[in-house]
Design an enzyme around this catalytic site. Structure first.
Site, PDB file in Angstrom:
ATOM      1  N   TYR A 284      43.511  30.450  45.372  1.00 34.26           N
ATOM      2  CA  TYR A 284      44.086  29.416  46.235  1.00 34.26           C
ATOM      3  C   TYR A 284      45.478  28.991  45.761  1.00 34.26           C
ATOM      4  O   TYR A 284      46.271  28.494  46.544  1.00 34.26           O
ATOM      5  CB  TYR A 284      43.189  28.175  46.253  1.00 34.26           C
ATOM      6  CG  TYR A 284      42.111  28.182  47.297  1.00 34.26           C
ATOM      7  CD1 TYR A 284      41.111  29.146  47.276  1.00 34.26           C
ATOM      8  CD2 TYR A 284      42.076  27.220  48.298  1.00 34.26           C
ATOM      9  CE1 TYR A 284      40.107  29.149  48.223  1.00 34.26           C
ATOM     10  CE2 TYR A 284      41.075  27.217  49.257  1.00 34.26           C
ATOM     11  CZ  TYR A 284      40.097  28.177  49.215  1.00 34.26           C
ATOM     12  OH  TYR A 284      39.102  28.169  50.156  1.00 34.26           O
TER      13      TYR A 284
ATOM     14  N   LYS B 196      32.335  37.834  39.636  1.00 32.08           N
ATOM     15  CA  LYS B 196      32.388  39.248  40.026  1.00 32.08           C
ATOM     16  C   LYS B 196      32.929  39.990  38.808  1.00 32.08           C
ATOM     17  O   LYS B 196      33.973  40.660  38.866  1.00 32.08           O
ATOM     18  CB  LYS B 196      33.271  39.395  41.274  1.00 32.08           C
ATOM     19  CG  LYS B 196      33.225  40.773  41.917  1.00 32.08           C
ATOM     20  CD  LYS B 196      31.953  41.046  42.683  1.00 32.08           C
ATOM     21  CE  LYS B 196      31.952  42.469  43.217  1.00 32.08           C
ATOM     22  NZ  LYS B 196      30.635  42.875  43.757  1.00 32.08           N
TER      23      LYS B 196
ATOM     24  N   ASP C  33      28.026  38.650  45.237  1.00 34.64           N
ATOM     25  CA  ASP C  33      27.349  39.277  46.388  1.00 34.64           C
ATOM     26  C   ASP C  33      25.834  39.066  46.283  1.00 34.64           C
ATOM     27  O   ASP C  33      25.164  38.721  47.258  1.00 34.64           O
ATOM     28  CB  ASP C  33      27.713  40.773  46.512  1.00 34.64           C
ATOM     29  CG  ASP C  33      27.677  41.527  45.189  1.00 34.64           C
ATOM     30  OD1 ASP C  33      27.505  40.888  44.128  1.00 34.64           O
ATOM     31  OD2 ASP C  33      27.818  42.765  45.212  1.00 34.64           O
TER      32      ASP C  33
ATOM     33  N   ASP D 138      33.964  28.252  47.891  1.00 32.63           N
ATOM     34  CA  ASP D 138      34.257  27.928  49.292  1.00 32.63           C
ATOM     35  C   ASP D 138      33.285  28.673  50.210  1.00 32.63           C
ATOM     36  O   ASP D 138      32.661  28.092  51.096  1.00 32.63           O
ATOM     37  CB  ASP D 138      35.700  28.337  49.612  1.00 32.63           C
ATOM     38  CG  ASP D 138      36.050  28.081  51.066  1.00 32.63           C
ATOM     39  OD1 ASP D 138      35.752  26.975  51.553  1.00 32.63           O
ATOM     40  OD2 ASP D 138      36.595  28.996  51.714  1.00 32.63           O
TER      41      ASP D 138
ATOM     42  N   ASP E 213      29.663  27.144  52.418  1.00 34.27           N
ATOM     43  CA  ASP E 213      29.444  27.211  53.872  1.00 34.27           C
ATOM     44  C   ASP E 213      28.090  27.866  54.148  1.00 34.27           C
ATOM     45  O   ASP E 213      27.319  27.416  54.989  1.00 34.27           O
ATOM     46  CB  ASP E 213      30.539  28.038  54.572  1.00 34.27           C
ATOM     47  CG  ASP E 213      31.652  27.173  55.143  1.00 34.27           C
ATOM     48  OD1 ASP E 213      31.930  26.117  54.543  1.00 34.27           O
ATOM     49  OD2 ASP E 213      32.225  27.558  56.182  1.00 34.27           O
TER      50      ASP E 213
HETATM   51  C1  IPM Z   1      36.825  23.398  52.255  1.00 33.29           C
HETATM   52  C2  IPM Z   1      37.745  23.904  53.323  1.00 33.29           C
HETATM   53  C3  IPM Z   1      39.130  24.078  52.752  1.00 33.29           C
HETATM   54  C4  IPM Z   1      39.062  25.118  51.656  1.00 33.29           C
HETATM   55  C5  IPM Z   1      40.227  24.446  53.764  1.00 33.29           C
HETATM   56  C6  IPM Z   1      40.279  23.492  54.918  1.00 33.29           C
HETATM   57  C7  IPM Z   1      41.567  24.575  53.096  1.00 33.29           C
HETATM   58  O1  IPM Z   1      37.267  25.073  53.887  1.00 33.29           O
HETATM   59  O2  IPM Z   1      37.072  22.287  51.736  1.00 33.29           O
HETATM   60  O3  IPM Z   1      35.864  24.084  51.924  1.00 33.29           O
HETATM   61  O4  IPM Z   1      39.143  26.331  51.919  1.00 33.29           O
HETATM   62  O5  IPM Z   1      38.921  24.728  50.504  1.00 33.29           O
HETATM   63 MN    MN Z   2      35.386  25.748  53.068  1.00 37.96          MN
END
Ligand code: IPM
Ligand code: MN
Length: 369
Positions: free
Chosen positions: A142, A190, A223, A247, A251
């Site tokens: 990042y 990884k 993975d 990240d 999700d």
């Molecule tokens: C999160 C989001 C952010 C990230 C984006 C919006 C930059 O997806 O906080 O997980 O990738 O960190």
């Molecule tokens: Mn995210």
């Protein structure tokens, strides 16, 4: 207690969900006799429109002098569809993380019994799953340099960079966290491919041997971890991982609970901590009063716990959220067909529940009537 809270609602559904979080905080204030001073700051696409900067200095100063930051979401489709945009809302979020030194992002994944049937996983797989992902937040790909394009524009590159110090501080937090839970850390990397992952593994092993050998430690390749989150989520207690893996995995992990809209997070580090739902700005729902406010309300609970050391208040907010789900007072993402309530109805219900059902706060008695 007397606290200053910076309120950064941001874009999309941010303002709507943050409003509901504030209702819960105000209900706690009223119930517990605390004083909170709220000050709003701009961030994201709306800040670009007003100042050209997605994280203006004024907003940063506000965060620095506050006791906690409650944050909604940032992002706007006009930037998503324009990869050439020079200034993007996401840069504001990254700047905030970097400038506040928020090196650890804590994302607890817990299931709610009244929502098990909403999970894409079979109930027996997901029931009782309860783990925390601690995501490194200010390093890795990042932020790594160099990044950019070749001169002719046909080649692009990003760099993943980590130092031992960056790995140690976030891993230490994961071990400490595990000691308060089920005493197990899964370090995800990884290391079969990436040099940074090999440094992670070596550093985590050394820290474990030196200071945390009482904590059970395992390593998983990312993975494999992604696969096990959906096939055997109950095996996890504390996962620690680098920025991009964290990240993606969060999700994935968030939806096994039934909805991404439920998941809160705490970003902590050097300066003021930030509390935000893990969902994004969900522009399709913006202004419609349909988004799930629970991720933000539960983030307010984390704020009480981490920033104010007020576990009872945090507990009150969580109880109210669980009660709202059990009562079917939920938004469309987790409701039965035709029984959806609006964002603000859920927020009002939860604030009302806090006011009606509890007396006694941190430092006092906590009794459910
Ligand atoms: C999160 C989001 C952010 C990230 C984006 C919006 C930059 O997806 O906080 O997980 O990738 O960190
Ligand atoms: Mn995210």
């Amino acid at each position: 207690m007397n606290k200053n809270i910076a309120v950064l609602a941001g874009d999309g559904i941010g303002p709507e969900v943050v409003d509901q979080g504030l209702k819960a905080v105000r209900a706690i204030a009223k119930k517990c006799g605390h004083t909170f001073h709220f000050e709003e700051g701009i961030m994201g696409a709306c800040a670009i429109d007003q100042t050209g900067n997605p994280y203006p200095d004024k907003t940063h100063e506000l965060c620095m002098r506050s006791d906690a930051v409650l944050f909604g979401a940032i992002g706007h489709p006009r930037f998503d569809h324009d990869p050439t945009a020079k200034v993007r809302p996401e840069q504001g979020l990254l700047a905030m993380r970097k400038k506040l030194g928020l090196y650890a992002n804590i994302r607890p994944i817990s299931t709610f019994s009244s929502l098990l049937h909403k999970s894409p996983l079979k109930t027996e797989l997901v029931e009782g799953a309860d783990f925390v992902v601690i995501r490194e937040l200010t390093g890795g790909i990042y932020f790594g340099e160099p990044r950019g394009r070749s001169e002719n524009g046909n080649v692009a590159f990003d760099s993943c960079v980590y130092s031992k110090e960056e790995i140690i501080r976030v891993t230490r937090l994961a071990f400490e966290y595990a000691r308060k839970r089920r005493n197990k850390v899964t370090a995800v990397d990884k290391a079969n491919i990436l040099a940074t992952s090999r440094l992670w593994r070596e550093t985590v092993q050394a820290l474990h041997a030196a200071e945390y050998s009482d904590v059970e430690l395992e390593f998983l390749y990312v993975d494999n971890a992604a696969m096990q989150i959906v096939t055997w989520p109950k095996r996890f207690d504390v996962i620690v991982t680098e920025n991009l893996f964290g990240d993606i995995l969060t999700d994935e992990a968030s939806v096994i609970t039934g909805s991404m809209g439920l998941l809160p997070s705490a970003s902590i580090g050097v300066h003021t901590s930030v509390f935000e739902p893990i969902h994004g700005s969900y522009p399709q729902a913006a202004g419609k009063n349909i988004a799930n406010p629970l991720g933000t309300i539960l983030s307010a609970a984390l704020m009480f716990e981490y920033a104010f050391g007020a576990d009872k208040e945090a507990g009150l907010i969580r109880e109210a959220c669980v009660a709202s789900m059990a009562a079917g007072m939920v938004t469309e993402d987790i409701s039965e067909a035709g029984k959806a309530h609006s964002t603000s109805e859920v927020g009002d219900w939860i604030a009302d529940y806090i006011l009606k059902h509890y007396d006694g706060c941190s430092g006092g008695q906590y009794r459910q009537r």
